[in-house]
Design a protein around this motif. Sequence first.
Motif, PDB file in Angstrom:
ATOM      1  N   PHE A   1      15.987  -5.832  19.897  1.00 41.06           N
ATOM      2  CA  PHE A   1      16.796  -6.956  19.407  1.00 41.06           C
ATOM      3  C   PHE A   1      15.894  -8.123  19.048  1.00 41.06           C
ATOM      4  N   GLY A   2      16.210  -8.790  17.935  1.00 39.92           N
ATOM      5  CA  GLY A   2      15.400  -9.935  17.512  1.00 39.92           C
ATOM      6  C   GLY A   2      14.517  -9.577  16.324  1.00 39.92           C
ATOM      7  N   LEU A   3      14.255  -8.262  16.132  1.00 42.49           N
ATOM      8  CA  LEU A   3      13.512  -7.854  14.934  1.00 42.49           C
ATOM      9  C   LEU A   3      14.505  -7.680  13.802  1.00 42.49           C
ATOM     10  N   TYR A   4      14.149  -8.162  12.648  1.00 40.45           N
ATOM     11  CA  TYR A   4      15.078  -8.258  11.546  1.00 40.45           C
ATOM     12  C   TYR A   4      14.862  -7.106  10.550  1.00 40.45           C
ATOM     13  N   SER A   5      13.600  -6.895  10.208  1.00 41.11           N
ATOM     14  CA  SER A   5      13.294  -5.761   9.335  1.00 41.11           C
ATOM     15  C   SER A   5      11.825  -5.392   9.505  1.00 41.11           C
ATOM     16  N   LEU A   6      11.462  -4.217   8.987  1.00 42.41           N
ATOM     17  CA  LEU A   6      10.053  -3.826   9.033  1.00 42.41           C
ATOM     18  C   LEU A   6       9.682  -3.075   7.768  1.00 42.41           C
ATOM     19  N   SER A   7       8.388  -3.067   7.503  1.00 42.82           N
ATOM     20  CA  SER A   7       7.887  -2.303   6.360  1.00 42.82           C
ATOM     21  C   SER A   7       6.658  -1.517   6.773  1.00 42.82           C
ATOM     22  N   ARG A   8       6.604  -0.290   6.273  1.00 43.17           N
ATOM     23  CA  ARG A   8       5.385   0.504   6.437  1.00 43.17           C
ATOM     24  C   ARG A   8       4.485   0.050   5.294  1.00 43.17           C
ATOM     25  N   ALA A   9       3.351  -0.548   5.646  1.00 38.79           N
ATOM     26  CA  ALA A   9       2.549  -1.215   4.615  1.00 38.79           C
ATOM     27  C   ALA A   9       1.093  -0.764   4.659  1.00 38.79           C
ATOM     28  N   SER A  10       0.375  -1.043   3.571  1.00 43.50           N
ATOM     29  CA  SER A  10      -1.084  -0.886   3.589  1.00 43.50           C
ATOM     30  C   SER A  10      -1.683  -2.271   3.755  1.00 43.50           C
ATOM     31  N   GLU A  11      -2.600  -2.402   4.681  1.00 44.13           N
ATOM     32  CA  GLU A  11      -3.290  -3.685   4.860  1.00 44.13           C
ATOM     33  C   GLU A  11      -4.637  -3.596   4.146  1.00 44.13           C
ATOM     34  N   ILE A  12      -4.885  -4.540   3.253  1.00 47.08           N
ATOM     35  CA  ILE A  12      -6.141  -4.531   2.501  1.00 47.08           C
ATOM     36  C   ILE A  12      -6.735  -5.930   2.463  1.00 47.08           C
ATOM     37  N   ASP A  13      -8.008  -6.019   2.068  1.00 49.03           N
ATOM     38  CA  ASP A  13      -8.606  -7.347   1.940  1.00 49.03           C
ATOM     39  C   ASP A  13      -7.922  -8.082   0.796  1.00 49.03           C
ATOM     40  N   ALA A  14      -7.808  -9.407   0.969  1.00 45.12           N
ATOM     41  CA  ALA A  14      -7.059 -10.183  -0.025  1.00 45.12           C
ATOM     42  C   ALA A  14      -7.948 -10.556  -1.205  1.00 45.12           C
ATOM     43  N   ASN A  15      -8.450  -9.543  -1.934  1.00 46.08           N
ATOM     44  CA  ASN A  15      -9.126  -9.867  -3.191  1.00 46.08           C
ATOM     45  C   ASN A  15      -8.602  -8.951  -4.292  1.00 46.08           C
ATOM     46  N   VAL A  16      -8.759  -9.389  -5.524  1.00 39.72           N
ATOM     47  CA  VAL A  16      -8.128  -8.703  -6.655  1.00 39.72           C
ATOM     48  C   VAL A  16      -8.506  -7.221  -6.694  1.00 39.72           C
ATOM     49  N   GLU A  17      -9.787  -6.948  -6.499  1.00 44.06           N
ATOM     50  CA  GLU A  17     -10.254  -5.570  -6.649  1.00 44.06           C
ATOM     51  C   GLU A  17      -9.615  -4.652  -5.604  1.00 44.06           C
ATOM     52  N   ALA A  18      -9.619  -5.102  -4.353  1.00 40.73           N
ATOM     53  CA  ALA A  18      -9.069  -4.269  -3.277  1.00 40.73           C
ATOM     54  C   ALA A  18      -7.583  -4.027  -3.486  1.00 40.73           C
ATOM     55  N   ILE A  19      -6.883  -5.070  -3.898  1.00 41.31           N
ATOM     56  CA  ILE A  19      -5.429  -4.924  -4.107  1.00 41.31           C
ATOM     57  C   ILE A  19      -5.168  -3.982  -5.293  1.00 41.31           C
ATOM     58  N   GLU A  20      -5.936  -4.189  -6.347  1.00 42.55           N
ATOM     59  CA  GLU A  20      -5.773  -3.340  -7.524  1.00 42.55           C
ATOM     60  C   GLU A  20      -6.025  -1.868  -7.184  1.00 42.55           C
ATOM     61  N   ASN A  21      -7.064  -1.596  -6.404  1.00 43.22           N
ATOM     62  CA  ASN A  21      -7.369  -0.217  -6.017  1.00 43.22           C
ATOM     63  C   ASN A  21      -6.218   0.414  -5.243  1.00 43.22           C
ATOM     64  N   GLU A  22      -5.598  -0.384  -4.384  1.00 44.91           N
ATOM     65  CA  GLU A  22      -4.481   0.135  -3.593  1.00 44.91           C
ATOM     66  C   GLU A  22      -3.271   0.410  -4.489  1.00 44.91           C
ATOM     67  N   VAL A  23      -3.045  -0.491  -5.440  1.00 44.83           N
ATOM     68  CA  VAL A  23      -1.917  -0.318  -6.365  1.00 44.83           C
ATOM     69  C   VAL A  23      -2.111   0.938  -7.217  1.00 44.83           C
ATOM     70  N   LYS A  24      -3.363   1.233  -7.538  1.00 41.97           N
ATOM     71  CA  LYS A  24      -3.658   2.431  -8.349  1.00 41.97           C
ATOM     72  C   LYS A  24      -3.228   3.714  -7.636  1.00 41.97           C
ATOM     73  N   LYS A  25      -3.185   3.656  -6.319  1.00 42.72           N
ATOM     74  CA  LYS A  25      -2.822   4.868  -5.555  1.00 42.72           C
ATOM     75  C   LYS A  25      -1.323   5.176  -5.615  1.00 42.72           C
ATOM     76  N   LEU A  26      -0.540   4.196  -6.060  1.00 45.00           N
ATOM     77  CA  LEU A  26       0.914   4.414  -6.058  1.00 45.00           C
ATOM     78  C   LEU A  26       1.306   5.449  -7.096  1.00 45.00           C
ATOM     79  N   SER A  27       2.153   6.369  -6.663  1.00 41.32           N
ATOM     80  CA  SER A  27       2.634   7.370  -7.600  1.00 41.32           C
ATOM     81  C   SER A  27       4.147   7.226  -7.682  1.00 41.32           C
ATOM     82  N   ILE A  28       4.645   6.736  -8.827  1.00 44.33           N
ATOM     83  CA  ILE A  28       6.079   6.464  -8.890  1.00 44.33           C
ATOM     84  C   ILE A  28       6.793   7.250  -9.980  1.00 44.33           C
TER      85      ILE A  28
END
Length: 386
Positions: free
Chosen positions: A68-95
Motif C-alpha cells: 500500500f502506498g505504491l502508485y505504479s511501477l515500470s520495468r525500466a532500463s537505467e542508463i547514463d544520462a547522455n545522448v549516446e547512451a540513451i540513443e543506443n538503448e532506444v536502438k534496441k527497441l523492437s516495436i
Amino acid sequence: MKVLLLRFGELYLKGNNRDVFERNLIAKIKEKLCGEKFKFSKTFGRYVISEYEQDRENEIVQKLKQVFGLYSLSRASEIDANVEAIENEVKKLSIGNKSFKVAVKRADKNFTMSSMEFASYLGGVVLENNKDSNVDLYNPDIMINVDIRLNNKAYLYTEVEKCQGGLPLGSAGKGLLLLSGGIDSPVAGYLIAKRGLEIEALHFHSYPYTSERAKEKVISLAEKLTDYVGDIKLHVISFTKIQEAIHVNCQSEFMITIMRRIMMRIAERICEKYELGAIVTGESLGQVASQTMQSMTVTGSVIIEKPIFRPCIAMDKEEIMAVAKSIDTYKTSILPYEDCCTVFLPKNPVIRPTVKKAEREESRLDIETLINQALENEEILEIKRK
Ligand code: ATP
Ligand code: MG
C-alpha cells in the motif's frame, strides 16, 4: 541495467506528513522484499530497485503490487544520462509495425537538448530501426518514455503498471478487524488497511456448535490477508456460553442484536487491552436484518471510545465479491462452514430494534461476567506472512 522504477501517490501530503509517509513506505517495501537480493535507492520523487536477480523479476513485481502506498511501477532500463547512451538503448527497441510516441522528461535542465527536441530526435532513431512503425502523438500503441533524472541517470520504459495506491500500512495507526468466515469481513480488512490502518483480527467461534474446520477457515483467510497487511495477531474468543445464555434468557428475535452488542463490547475491551484505535467490520447497509441503520445504531451504541469503520457499507455484494476475488479470499470464504452467527438463528430477527428494548433484554443477563469469562479464555494466534 534493468531496474524497477517505483512511484508513490498521495502527493498532496506535505512537510512532516510526507516524511513519515515515505519512511513508512520504504520500510514496508524492504520488509516485503525481505529474502530477495536487491538494492534500493531514491532519486528525486522515485524509488529504484536494482541489482535483483533477473529471473525473480515477476515475483518481485508481484510483491511490490501488494504494498500500500505504491502508485505504479515500470520495468525500466537505467542508463547514463547522455545522448549516446540513451540513443543506443532506444536502438534496441523492437516495436514491429506498431505506432509509437516518444516522451522525454527532464529533471536535469542542463541536458544538451530540450525535451521536445530530444523526443523528436529519438523518434527518428526508432523509425530508422523499425521501418514498419509510425509515429502517433495522440493515440500511440507504445509510449516510449525517457526520464532524465538528476542522478546522472536516465530511465527508459514503455509500460506503467498500476499498483495498490492507498497509504503505507501503519500510517493510520492500528485497528481491530472483526473477522468472520464470510466474504465481507476479509474485504473490509483489506480496504481499511489500504488506507494505512494496520490490523489485528478478532474471531468469535461457537465450538462445538461450529466445527474446528470453521476456525481453520478463518485462519486461512487471515493467512491470505497477510499478503497485504503483513503478520496478523488473531484473537479467538469462544462465544458459546454467551450464545447459550442469550438463547435461554432473551426473546429469540433479539438473539442477533444482543449477540452483536456483546461482540462489540468484547471488541472494545480487546482494543483497550492491546492499544488498538478502531473497530472494523464487514457490514454493508441493508444486506441483512442486522445491517439496517437501526440495527447498526443499536449495536454501535455500546461502543463509547472507538470509531467503528465499515469499509463495505456502501458496496453491493457484487462489488465486494470482485474485491474478494482480486485478493484471493473469495474461494476460501465460500467454503461451506458455519459461522457462529448462524447458531440459534431466530426465524424472524428484529429489523428495527431499539436501544431501549435491547437493554431490557440484556437486563436478564450478567453481561459483565459473561464478557470477563470469554476474555479469560482468549486464544491468540500469530499468523505469519508466508
Ligand atoms: P461476513 O461476510 O464478513 O461474514 P456477513 O455479511 O455474513 O459478513 P454478518 O454475519 O451479519 O454479515 O456479520 C457482519 C460483520 O460482523 C462481519 O462482516 C464481521 O465483521 C462481524 N462478524 C460476524 N460474525 C463474526 C464472527 N464470528 N467473528 C468475528 N466477527 C464477526
Ligand atoms: Mg457472516
